[in-house]
Structures are given as C-alpha cells and as structure tokens.
Scaffold this active site. Structure first.
Site, mmCIF file in Angstrom:
data_model
loop_
_atom_site.group_PDB
_atom_site.id
_atom_site.type_symbol
_atom_site.label_atom_id
_atom_site.label_comp_id
_atom_site.label_asym_id
_atom_site.label_seq_id
_atom_site.Cartn_x
_atom_site.Cartn_y
_atom_site.Cartn_z
ATOM 1 N N CYS A 365 0.837 -1.200 0.000
ATOM 2 C CA CYS A 365 0.000 0.000 0.000
ATOM 3 C C CYS A 365 0.878 1.259 0.000
ATOM 4 C CB CYS A 365 -0.969 -0.024 1.183
ATOM 5 S SG CYS A 365 -2.386 1.097 0.954
ATOM 6 N N HIS A 467 -3.667 -5.440 0.929
ATOM 7 C CA HIS A 467 -3.469 -5.766 2.341
ATOM 8 C C HIS A 467 -3.914 -7.194 2.589
ATOM 9 C CE1 HIS A 467 -2.425 -1.805 3.855
ATOM 10 N NE2 HIS A 467 -3.443 -1.277 3.216
#
Length: 521
Positions: A365, A467
């Site tokens: 991310c 994630h």
C-alpha cells in the site's frame, strides 16, 4: 479539511423503534491499552458459543489498523455495486469472534491519525475529511445521532451487545463532547463494568481515582470492576481488591490472568509495537521500518508466525540490520510524511544499499507508493500540498486523490496459481511504466484478469496495494520459496481461530460469565 465543526452531517437513519430488546453491557477502561478490545473479543466468542447472537460496538475508535466492511452509508456506484466501508481492526476481530461479518455500525466513528494534532474522520465508512483535534472536539456532538442510530441498528440484530469504551471513562474534562464513554452509557442506558490493568501497576489508584472523578449518576451506572493482565499469587492482591470495593462501593467481578496467546491475534494499534518483540521464527530475516504513521501492520503477522522467519521492527534511531534478507515497507496513513521520516532516520540509504547488495524489498500500500519516483498530494489530502521524492526503486508515480478505494479481493494470482484474498484501502492512484511489469496478475471469479502492483526488472523489488496478502497460506509459501526461505505448513486462519477459542476459554476460567451476563440489561 474540516474547518466548521457545527456543519450538519447527513446520514441515513432508522425509523423510530420501540424499546431495545437486546441486552447490553459496556466495558470501560481506566486508561488506554488496559485490554478492553481483547476482553470484549473473548466475551464475544464465549457468549456466542453459548448460542447467543452477540454483536460488538465501539462508538469511536482511533487507529490506523482498519478493516473493510461490505456495507457503507454511500449510495451505489455507476456499476450498481454498493461501496465498501471501513471500521477499526479490533471491531472486525470482535465480529469474527461473534461469527458474523463486520459492519460499519459496529464502529461508526473511526479516527485515523495523520499528524500529531489531526486525523482523518470516517463516519460509518464514509470519509468526512481531515480534522484538527480541536475542531473534532467541537464536532463530536454532530456525530452523536449517527452513533446512537448505529448502536440501535446493531442491537436490533442481537441478543447481547458488548460495548467497548475508548481510553478512560473518567476523562471528565471531555464530558461535554463525549460520544463513546459515560455520555453514550447514559443515552443508551448501558450498565458499565470498569476494567483496570495490574500489569502496568497502579490498579488500586486507577480504580479508586476513576470512582472519585465520576459524578453520582455515573458511579451509579457502574455495576462492578475487573482487574486485567494479572500475574503471580492472587492471594497477595486480594486485599487491594477489598480496598477498592470498600472505597468505591463497586462489586469486584474478578481478576483476569495474563493471556499468553494475545500475540497470536491482530493488534488494535501501534501501541503493540512498543512492546518487546516475541518473534517465534529465525532463518529468513525481514526488517520493517517502524514508520510514524504505520497502518495495517497486521499484514506482517502471518510472516512473523512462520517458524523459519524473523520479523524485526526497526525502531527510530536504529539502522536497518546488515543481515537483513528482505525489507518490507508497510502501510502508512501519511505517505509523504513517512518518506521524510525514512530519510531523517537514514533508512533510505540503508534500503538502497540493501538493494545494491542483492537484497529484496516489498512495499505494501503506502509502502508501494514509497518505492516509486514521487508521491504528489496537490489537494493537501494528507497534509500540506506538495510532492515528495520516493525511493526510485520502481518506475511509478503516485498522486493522492480525494476518493478512497475500498475493495475486497478474492481472486487467483496467475503467476503463482494461488488464491489471493485481502483488501485495498488507499487514496492514491499510481501510474507509470513500472505497472507494465505487475507483481500480481489477479483473475476474479468471472475470469477477468487485473494486473496489480509493480516489479523491478530483476524481480527483487515488488509492491502492491493488497493488504492481507501474506495471510493466504499457499501464496505465503510460494513467496517464501521464491525468496529462498523454507515454507511451513502453517494454517494462519486456523491459528487465529484457535487463539480466539483459547481467549474465550480464558474468559470462562477467570470470570463468572453467568453473573456477568446477569448484569447486562
């Protein structure tokens, strides 16, 4: 940026309902990090095992560890799909303990710290904007109707609602703007159990001090107290409990001993990173710079659980160890600010040297964004408008935009052949030639391929927005073999389930759950 704390906030509300049918019990703490979230998770699983429909609720959570929900207050998009929402990771774990899907109504207000004095404010899965602490303090009464509405929605689906307070319930100087402790208990008519932490010391003063600070009606709402994280000979501590009961008039509901398997469950926030590491592994050495606004760091838990892996969180003031095999850059709530932290600590130099010497780097991310050439924030979403050079290890650039991407993933990676589940949660859009060499090639259930992330020409630097990717056992084993490590037969999800079961057993062993349930109303 939110500047007007009095501006009205629209939200879809429930029609007026009759009296609440579900019982409820609120756990308030004498301070932060006394173990409220873990205790509520254990009670959720214990009562759910007894056949009750249990739901967790926390009005306001402050954490950069978040989870995606299937529901939100946003209208459907052009494709007709309902947008996703987000709640604190702790409430998602509690929902799992109940055996139900997480909902925005379990944690209607989520604050995601971006600076020392400000946070992103998320109301029922919808980003309202960034807000300075002083402005948010004045804004909270505007959020209270949505909080109460979400509580009643949650209660409508349950036999029992376990409500978690935030921080300390005795911060009486914040009473006027309270939406999550005694004010909520009063408005929703909740009985309160006060939880103290003996591990840090001062439990006697904390319990007695809480009683002294609460007013008469607040004290009358307290149905008892529990002492958490006890180690040692209980007979030596019983006189303190007798004194607490004598000074407060509150019943002593029990002492919960130290739960050894707590580290096997996802932590709520970065306070967990301040404790000494309890790594189980050795062999492959992974270094993770501990960024100032680290987010969703539970991405690394499955790797830390591997017997052949050591995950070392590198604290400020410490260089990245020379014996590191892989550097992982985790998520962050402030990508540009944490790039500056990385340069201030000299970690950028360490990482570039690590790559020159043949080491590997993974960005997740915001960590993926940091690996690119530049991160731009022209609208000032994360702070002052501007741009910050990245590490330049991937040929991509990122621009922070105002619309947050919240995506649940369940796909198959064509490169590895492994199923990949997880989620995306970011406000940046990444582009550049590096995307032509994706790290993952995801194929959804309809067979539509989607490239994800980027990879350097030699394959040693990779990054993606996904994630939870290392929670996929087959993919994690594939990745470990690719970086030259041994893969175990670890079933990570089964490990989490076993820890939740052990936590529920721990609550059963240490507390009278029938008596506690009788206090709910």
């Amino acid at each position: 940026m939110i500047d007007d704390p009095t501006a009205p906030i629209d939200f879809p509300a429930l029609p007026q309902a009759g009296p609440r049918q579900a019982k409820a019990l609120m756990i308030q703490g004498t301070s932060s990090d006394v173990g409220k979230s873990l205790l509520v998770a254990g009670l959720c699983r214990a009562y759910a095992r007894r056949g009750l429909k249990v739901r967790p609720f926390k009005a306001q959570n402050m954490s950069n560890n978040a989870a995606v929900t299937a529901d939100s207050d946003l209208p459907p998009g052009p494709d007709g799909q309902a947008p996703r929402g987000e709640i604190g990771r702790a409430q998602a774990l509690q929902a799992r303990a109940c055996g139900v899907e997480p909902s925005i109504h379990m944690n209607p207000v989520l604050l995601k710290p971006q600076t020392l004095i400000g946070s992103q404010v998320v109301l029922r899965g919808r980003v309202l904007g960034n807000c300075r602490a002083k402005v948010y303090h004045k804004m909270k009464p505007q959020l209270l109707p949505a909080v109460l509405d979400s509580f009643h929605r949650t209660a409508a689906q349950a036999d029992l609602v376990l409500v978690e307070g935030a921080g300390s319930g005795a911060e009486v100087y914040l009473r006027k703007s309270d939406i999550t402790n005694m004010k909520l208990a009063e408005l929703a008519d909740l009985p309160v159990v006060v939880l103290g932490d003996i591990d840090r010391g001062g439990a006697l003063a904390a319990i007695v001090g809480t009683h002294a600070l609460l007013n008469e009606s607040e004290n009358a709402r307290v149905v008892g107290y529990i002492i958490n994280k006890f180690r040692g000979d209980l007979s030596l501590f019983e006189p303190a409990c007798e004194l607490m009961t004598q000074r407060t008039g509150w019943p002593w509901l029990g002492v919960v001993r130290w739960f050894e398997s707590a580290s096997r469950l996802p932590a709520e926030d970065s306070l967990a990173l301040e404790r000494p590491a309890e790594g189980e592994g050795h062999g492959l050495n992974i270094a993770v710079p501990q960024l100032s606004r680290v987010a969703n760091f539970d991405d690394l838990d499955p790797l830390a659980a591997e017997p052949g892996v050591s995950v070392n969180w590198v604290k400020p003031g410490t260089p990245i160890p020379r014996e590191t095999d892989v550097v992982i850059l985790p998520g962050s709530k402030s990508t540009r600010a944490d790039l500056e932290v990385m340069r201030r600590e000299g970690w950028d130099i360490d990482i570039l040297a690590h790559v020159r010497q043949g080491g590997r780097v993974v960005g997740l991310c915001a960590g993926f964004q940091m690996l690119g050439r530049v991160v731009r924030d022209p609208q000032g979403i994360e702070g002052e408008p501007g741009e910050t050079p990245g590490l330049g290890l991937l040929d991509v650039e990122t621009e922070i935009s105002g619309e947050k991407q919240l995506i649940d993933l369940d796909a198959r990676d064509q490169a590895s052949g492994c199923r990949v589940t997880g989620y995306e949660m970011h406000m940046g859009r990444t582009h550049g030639a590096g995307l032509d060499r994706p790290w993952l090639m995801l194929e959804d259930k309809q067979g539509k391929p989607r490239p994800e992330g980027a990879m350097s020409a030699d394959g040693r630097v990779t990054g993606a927005y996904v994630h939870g990717i290392f929670g996929n056992d087959d993919f994690r084993a594939h990745w470990l073999r690719r970086v030259g490590a041994e893969a175990s037969t670890l079933d990570y999800e089964a490990r989490v389930e076993a820890a939740l079961e052990a936590l529920a057993d721990h609550c059963e062993d240490n507390l009278d759950l029938d008596a506690l349930l009788a206090l709910a109303r």
